[in-house]
Design an enzyme around this catalytic site. Structure first.
Site, PDB file in Angstrom:
ATOM      1  N   HIS A  68       0.821  -1.222   0.000  1.00 30.38           N
ATOM      2  CA  HIS A  68       0.000   0.000   0.000  1.00 30.38           C
ATOM      3  C   HIS A  68       0.849   1.264   0.000  1.00 30.38           C
ATOM      4  O   HIS A  68       1.973   1.277   0.519  1.00 30.38           O
ATOM      5  CB  HIS A  68      -0.880   0.016   1.255  1.00 30.38           C
ATOM      6  N   LYS A  99       6.815   6.372   6.607  1.00 30.74           N
ATOM      7  CA  LYS A  99       6.408   5.502   7.721  1.00 30.74           C
ATOM      8  C   LYS A  99       7.624   5.090   8.532  1.00 30.74           C
ATOM      9  O   LYS A  99       8.686   4.798   7.979  1.00 30.74           O
ATOM     10  CB  LYS A  99       5.706   4.236   7.176  1.00 30.74           C
ATOM     11  N   TYR A 149       3.191   1.647  13.827  1.00 27.77           N
ATOM     12  CA  TYR A 149       3.943   2.557  12.967  1.00 27.77           C
ATOM     13  C   TYR A 149       3.416   3.978  13.023  1.00 27.77           C
ATOM     14  O   TYR A 149       2.252   4.213  13.295  1.00 27.77           O
ATOM     15  CB  TYR A 149       3.996   2.068  11.517  1.00 27.77           C
ATOM     16  N   ASP A 171      -6.829  -6.375  -1.170  1.00 31.43           N
ATOM     17  CA  ASP A 171      -5.465  -6.735  -1.573  1.00 31.43           C
ATOM     18  C   ASP A 171      -5.453  -7.860  -2.599  1.00 31.43           C
ATOM     19  O   ASP A 171      -4.482  -8.032  -3.326  1.00 31.43           O
ATOM     20  CB  ASP A 171      -4.612  -7.084  -0.354  1.00 31.43           C
TER      21      ASP A 171
HETATM   22  C1  LIG Z   1      -4.362   2.562   7.081  1.00 32.96           C
HETATM   23  C2  LIG Z   1      -5.603   3.057   7.772  1.00 32.96           C
HETATM   24  C3  LIG Z   1      -6.790   2.338   7.723  1.00 32.96           C
HETATM   25  N1  LIG Z   1      -7.894   2.825   8.357  1.00 32.96           N
HETATM   26  C4  LIG Z   1      -9.116   2.019   8.311  1.00 32.96           C
HETATM   27  C5  LIG Z   1      -9.617   1.721   6.908  1.00 32.96           C
HETATM   28  C6  LIG Z   1     -10.235   0.368   7.034  1.00 32.96           C
HETATM   29  O1  LIG Z   1     -11.612   0.485   7.398  1.00 32.96           O
HETATM   30  C7  LIG Z   1      -9.474  -0.302   8.187  1.00 32.96           C
HETATM   31  C8  LIG Z   1      -8.474  -1.333   7.716  1.00 32.96           C
HETATM   32  O2  LIG Z   1      -7.667  -0.702   6.735  1.00 32.96           O
HETATM   33  P1  LIG Z   1      -6.747  -1.562   5.801  1.00 32.96           P
HETATM   34  O3  LIG Z   1      -7.432  -2.860   5.466  1.00 32.96           O
HETATM   35  O4  LIG Z   1      -6.261  -0.696   4.668  1.00 32.96           O
HETATM   36  O5  LIG Z   1      -5.520  -1.882   6.807  1.00 32.96           O
HETATM   37  P2  LIG Z   1      -4.098  -2.481   6.334  1.00 32.96           P
HETATM   38  O6  LIG Z   1      -4.295  -3.536   5.291  1.00 32.96           O
HETATM   39  O7  LIG Z   1      -3.385  -2.842   7.575  1.00 32.96           O
HETATM   40  O8  LIG Z   1      -3.388  -1.238   5.636  1.00 32.96           O
HETATM   41  C9  LIG Z   1      -2.094  -0.811   6.007  1.00 32.96           C
HETATM   42  O9  LIG Z   1      -1.230  -1.798   5.561  1.00 32.96           O
HETATM   43  C10 LIG Z   1      -0.032  -1.444   4.919  1.00 32.96           C
HETATM   44  C11 LIG Z   1       0.999  -2.461   5.285  1.00 32.96           C
HETATM   45  C12 LIG Z   1       0.443  -0.089   5.098  1.00 32.96           C
HETATM   46  O10 LIG Z   1       1.652   0.203   5.019  1.00 32.96           O
HETATM   47  C13 LIG Z   1      -0.551   0.975   5.234  1.00 32.96           C
HETATM   48  O11 LIG Z   1      -0.181   1.801   6.314  1.00 32.96           O
HETATM   49  C14 LIG Z   1      -1.940   0.558   5.423  1.00 32.96           C
HETATM   50  O12 LIG Z   1      -2.521   0.599   4.139  1.00 32.96           O
HETATM   51  O13 LIG Z   1      -8.811   0.756   8.877  1.00 32.96           O
HETATM   52  C15 LIG Z   1      -7.897   4.013   9.059  1.00 32.96           C
HETATM   53  O14 LIG Z   1      -8.933   4.442   9.615  1.00 32.96           O
HETATM   54  N2  LIG Z   1      -6.738   4.740   9.104  1.00 32.96           N
HETATM   55  C16 LIG Z   1      -5.582   4.305   8.481  1.00 32.96           C
HETATM   56  O15 LIG Z   1      -4.538   5.001   8.577  1.00 32.96           O
END
Ligand SMILES: Cc1cn([C@H]2C[C@H](O)[C@@H](COP(=O)(O)OP(=O)(O)O[C@H]3O[C@H](C)C(=O)[C@H](O)[C@H]3O)O2)c(=O)[nH]c1=O
Length: 183
Positions: A62, A72, A132, A168
């Site tokens: 991402h 980050k 992070y 993803d």
């Molecule tokens: C990233 C983020 C997400 N969210 C909410 C949005 C979704 O409803 C929920 C899960 O989000 P997501 O599935 O995108 O989470 P990850 O898959 O862990 O995403 C992260 O994973 C990779 C490894 C990264 O480097 C990024 O920081 C980030 O994209 O949290 C928020 O409210 N704030 C945030 O900063």
């Protein structure tokens, strides 16, 4: 704090000093004064915590596009991950190349990832806490991704059967990206 450069400009491995004693340990996981002294000019505005229940969870790759691009500072507070970054900065000597490193709570290493990189990680132990800091706020509209197993990236993920979010599973390949970062 020890800082190690990599062949990727701006990408650093940080090793904070861990103070062990009979009770356990203490570590300063971030200190703005140390960053200034090391010439690491960042202002972090948001802390994130991702908990993954089982090994095999893979999050990424991402990134956010400008003007909401994020640097980050990542670490593992419990468990272990295989962490990967992809340089998306046009003109960078490592453009299109990936860097991977194992991060664990036990070793305490951190990775400082500049803006212009896609980031992801594979969880290697159950109950892993990934912590992070980012230097720009979350913006869903500016979120982009790259397919984790794009053969062109040739990332040697240490596990084959991974657990992905629906998002993803559908990320684009590297060649289909609009490259928006300049080095
Ligand atoms: C990233 C983020 C997400 N969210 C909410 C949005 C979704 O409803 C929920 C899960 O989000 P997501 O599935 O995108 O989470 P990850 O898959 O862990 O995403 C992260 O994973 C990779 C490894 C990264 O480097 C990024 O920081 C980030 O994209 O949290 C928020 O409210 N704030 C945030 O900063």
């Amino acid at each position: 704090m020890k800082v190690y450069s990599t062949e990727f400009p701006g990408l650093f491995i940080l090793e904070p000093q861990i103070f062990q004693d009979k009770r356990g340990f203490f570590v300063e996981t971030y200190n703005a004064k140390v960053f200034v002294k090391l010439g690491l000019n960042y202002t972090f505005v948001q802390d994130n915590h991702a908990f993954s229940k089982i090994k095999g969870v893979l999050r990424g790759l991402h990134y956010q596009i400008p003007p909401m691009a994020q640097a980050k500072l990542v670490r593992v507070a419990r468990g272990r991950v295989f962490d990967v970054v992809l340089d998306l900065r046009k003109g960078s000597p490592t453009f299109g190349k990936t860097f991977s490193i194992e991060l664990s709570a036990e070793e305490g290493k951190q990775l400082l990832i500049p803006r212009g990189f896609a980031h992801g990680y594979l969880v290697l132990e159950d109950n892993t806490d990934f912590i992070y800091k980012v230097d720009n706020f979350y913006s869903k509209e500016h979120e982009r991704g790259v397919y984790y197993d794009d053969p062109q990236l040739n990332i040697n993920w240490p596990m084959k059967d991974v657990i992905l979010s629906e998002k993803d599973k559908k990320q684009p390949f590297f060649n289909d990206l609009e490259i928006v970062f300049d080095f």
